[in-house]
Design a protein around this motif. Sequence first.
Motif, PDB file in Angstrom:
ATOM      1  N   PHE A 205       0.826  -1.213   0.000  1.00 31.16           N
ATOM      2  CA  PHE A 205       0.000   0.000   0.000  1.00 31.16           C
ATOM      3  C   PHE A 205       0.863   1.268   0.000  1.00 31.16           C
ATOM      4  N   VAL A 206       1.924   1.253   0.795  1.00 28.03           N
ATOM      5  CA  VAL A 206       2.790   2.433   0.870  1.00 28.03           C
ATOM      6  C   VAL A 206       3.467   2.688  -0.474  1.00 28.03           C
TER       7      VAL A 206
ATOM      8  N   ARG B 272       2.368   1.965  -3.490  1.00 26.02           N
ATOM      9  CA  ARG B 272       1.389   2.551  -4.417  1.00 26.02           C
ATOM     10  C   ARG B 272       1.102   4.004  -4.040  1.00 26.02           C
ATOM     11  N   LEU B 273       1.064   4.286  -2.761  1.00 21.56           N
ATOM     12  CA  LEU B 273       0.826   5.658  -2.307  1.00 21.56           C
ATOM     13  C   LEU B 273       1.986   6.569  -2.710  1.00 21.56           C
ATOM     14  N   LEU B 274       3.208   6.104  -2.526  1.00 22.21           N
ATOM     15  CA  LEU B 274       4.366   6.911  -2.890  1.00 22.21           C
ATOM     16  C   LEU B 274       4.438   7.143  -4.400  1.00 22.21           C
TER      17      LEU B 274
ATOM     18  N   ALA C  90       1.995   7.486  -6.314  1.00 23.17           N
ATOM     19  CA  ALA C  90       0.971   8.470  -6.669  1.00 23.17           C
ATOM     20  C   ALA C  90       1.278   9.858  -6.140  1.00 23.17           C
ATOM     21  N   LEU C  91       2.030   9.944  -5.034  1.00 19.03           N
ATOM     22  CA  LEU C  91       2.159  11.228  -4.350  1.00 19.03           C
ATOM     23  C   LEU C  91       3.491  11.943  -4.523  1.00 19.03           C
TER      24      LEU C  91
ATOM     25  N   TRP D 181      10.766  11.403   2.301  1.00 12.76           N
ATOM     26  CA  TRP D 181      10.083  10.235   2.844  1.00 12.76           C
ATOM     27  C   TRP D 181      11.087   9.253   3.439  1.00 12.76           C
TER      28      TRP D 181
END
Length: 313
Positions: free
Chosen positions: A146-147, A149-151, A153-154, A163
């Motif tokens: 999950f992290v 995919r979040l990174l 995107a962000l 980060w």
Amino acid sequence: MAVDVVLIVVAGTFAVVSGMNDGGALLATGLKLPSVRPATGILTLVVLVAFVPLVSHKVALAFVTRLGSFDGPGGKQAMAIAVVAALTVVTVLSNRGRPTSLTLAIVGGLTGAGLGWGLPVSWGYVALVLTVGLFSPLVGGVAAWFVTRLLLALTSSRGLRHWHVAGFALQCVAYAANDGQKMLAVFMIALGFSGAAAPYTLLVAGLFGVGALYGLPKAGRTLSREIIASRPLHGVAAELASGATVTACAALGVPVSMTQSIAGGLIGAGVTTGGGRVRWYAAVKIVVAWLLTLPASALLAGLAAFLIKGAST
């Protein structure tokens, strides 16, 4: 008196070996990013290992009192046997190219030594530790998925450095609050204290730092290169995921291996960007070592404790 001296020497050796085994693993995930230099990383680890237990040392107390009664009669002898057994198993596996978890080894050693010496062992708590140990790599892997995919995107490659700093800091705090306290637990029995006064935590942290400096090249290479063909993104995701997982376990007072969580995080991050990046043969080799570590340590410590106690009575 002789037992006290032996246990103090064993405790010091254990702290140095913990630095060799764990320090490099903690730094390994971010070696491809210049945000945290190795010297800065080791210094950060040493400071946190020294000062976080002053705020909370629940996991150290769990090693001493919840797995078995190592603060009572026979506790020092059993603790010394447990640590020597744990170090022996980890050394043998590492020399055979199977890096493993020192936390699993000491949990196994404490359980076996307690049984062999005739000390009360809390089977419910041992089962809890085993269950958490089994699922922590899985939780770390899912969290890293999950992290990652979040990174993606962000953030950009430049933003990834920020980060990385946050992830490394979280990971270090988590280690100091959880399995890093296994070193403090051994010194609690060796020196006969129950709190976490600064002189003791500074001693533990200093010995840990010596080991981390020595063991960084080998331990770091194992995780950062063998498990996956890693990119900086994978390392940062693994840091954030493993840090969160181990911090949650620390809040429950349950010992868990940071190296297991990091390995699970690296695999989860690698799968997110393509399973071909994961070197599954290396991952299987490490998992097999984990499965062998606890029972081997328990068996060795239990047999040694039984024989030594029998010879001394």
